[in-house]
Design an enzyme around this catalytic site. Structure first.
Site, PDB file in Angstrom:
ATOM      1  N   SER A  40     -32.147 -85.273 -77.704  1.00  0.00           N
ATOM      2  CA  SER A  40     -32.288 -86.098 -76.507  1.00  0.00           C
ATOM      3  C   SER A  40     -31.173 -87.141 -76.439  1.00  0.00           C
ATOM      4  O   SER A  40     -30.002 -86.796 -76.450  1.00  0.00           O
ATOM      5  CB  SER A  40     -33.683 -86.721 -76.481  1.00  0.00           C
ATOM      6  OG  SER A  40     -33.999 -87.198 -75.200  1.00  0.00           O
ATOM      7  N   ASP A 154     -36.256 -81.307 -73.384  1.00  0.00           N
ATOM      8  CA  ASP A 154     -35.939 -82.360 -74.344  1.00  0.00           C
ATOM      9  C   ASP A 154     -36.128 -81.902 -75.793  1.00  0.00           C
ATOM     10  O   ASP A 154     -37.174 -81.372 -76.161  1.00  0.00           O
ATOM     11  CB  ASP A 154     -36.857 -83.553 -74.063  1.00  0.00           C
ATOM     12  CG  ASP A 154     -36.401 -84.827 -74.731  1.00  0.00           C
ATOM     13  OD1 ASP A 154     -36.178 -84.809 -75.951  1.00  0.00           O
ATOM     14  OD2 ASP A 154     -36.265 -85.845 -74.031  1.00  0.00           O
TER      15      ASP A 154
END
Length: 339
Positions: A40, A154
């Site tokens: 991320s 993510d």
């Protein structure tokens, strides 16, 4: 033979600006990082550093205001995410351009989640910007990134602090940065030397600055940043800020209009961004605990960042400073490992 150092940069939204401080502290200690794995926001900062563009990114984020951050929000609601991420993709492209992961200055891998199969994907080749865009696709916020027929989300969903990825990359010493740790620093010690002195003297402030009072949006927009005084061709961040300031007000008005349409008048309690942010934080804390238990790093850095929400991207100066200071505390242990 000199030992290699790997850096596992964790997920955590805006708290990820602490990774900049971590890298700066390692540079100040003359510790060379030979490999980076990120999830991320850790993938974003790690990729930019691997591409040699960290100075430009730091100059950009230090002067961001909330209203400028909003200018990156390209709303597509309702869809598979509130934002389609095109403007973020454009920003990443400014820094990463057509760089391939395999051509980066530092070995790099980022973690994403295959949303169809629910499994971890390690992206270690191909266009750097595509890999990072996939890894930062926060569920419910950014639409997933499609790559080779797969919908990627993510990396923090499956591996918030990718120590295991660095172990697979065969680095000798692994430093992990956990952005979502709720406890005080005293519990954050080197796993290689847990009996080392805890607490100790307060770290010395380094070259990383901490602003004492954040400026208001109006003041920040009106004032020239230090980087704006340099030649534009020498500072991509200055060019980006100039373009943003030309049109952010109109984008802010559009976003606020849409948000006002979603939110009932006089709504009490958390809004949709709060709900998503808090939920992700709870999830990532639990997953991180399990992952670090299974794959302990040699050095664990856990700055106290819980006062910052995952969307507080405009608080960069203070967040960077915390990353710097809490890495300084670990430098003696790290140097012992390397020697």
């Amino acid at each position: 033979m000199q030992k290699t150092v790997g850096l596992a940069l964790g997920s955590g939204g805006a708290r990820g600006w602490a990774h900049i401080g971590v890298i700066r502290a390692l540079e100040a200690a003359e510790i060379t990082v030979s490999a980076i794995a990120g999830a991320s926001i850790g993938a974003l900062v790690g990729a930019v550093h691997a591409a040699g563009e960290l100075d430009a990114l730091e100059a950009l984020v230090r002067d961001l205001t909330w209203r400028e951050i909003v200018s990156y929000f390209d709303l597509v609601f309702p869809s598979s995410g509130l934002l389609d991420g095109n403007r973020i993709y454009d920003l990443l492209s400014e820094h990463l351009q057509e760089l391939l992961i395999e051509d980066a200055q530092i070995r790099f891998c980022c973690v994403a989640t295959d949303l169809t199969q629910g499994r971890e994907i390690c992206l270690n080749q191909g266009r750097m910007v595509d890999a990072v865009r996939a890894s930062i696709s926060i569920p419910g916020i950014f639409t997933p990134f499609e790559r080779d027929g797969a919908h990627l989300g993510d990396g923090g969903i499956v591996n918030p602090v990718p120590v295991s990825v660095l172990r697979a990359m065969e680095t000798d010493v692994v430093i992990a940065v956990n952005l979502n740790h709720a406890a005080a620093m005293d519990s954050s010690v080197s796993s290689a030397d847990a009996s080392s002195e805890e607490g100790g003297a307060e770290p010395q402030r380094g070259s990383v600055r901490a602003d004492s009072e954040p400026a208001s949006d109006e003041q920040a927009v009106a004032a020239e940043t230090p980087s704006s005084q340099e030649a534009p061709e020498a500072n991509p961040a200055s060019q980006l800020l100039t373009r943003l300031r030309d049109n952010y007000a109109a984008m802010q008005d559009r976003l606020q209009e849409k948000i006002n349409g979603w939110m009932p008048e006089g709504q009490q309690g958390p809004n949709i961004f709060d709900v998503i942010g808090i939920s992700l934080n709870v999830m990532e804390q639990r997953i991180t605990e399990n992952q670090l238990a299974m794959h302990p790093p040699d050095i664990l850095i856990q700055p106290p960042l819980m006062d910052y929400g995952i969307f507080d991207f405009h608080q960069a100066a203070d967040i960077i400073q915390l990353g710097y200071e809490y890495t300084q505390r670990q430098v003696p242990d790290l140097k012992r490992l390397l020697s």
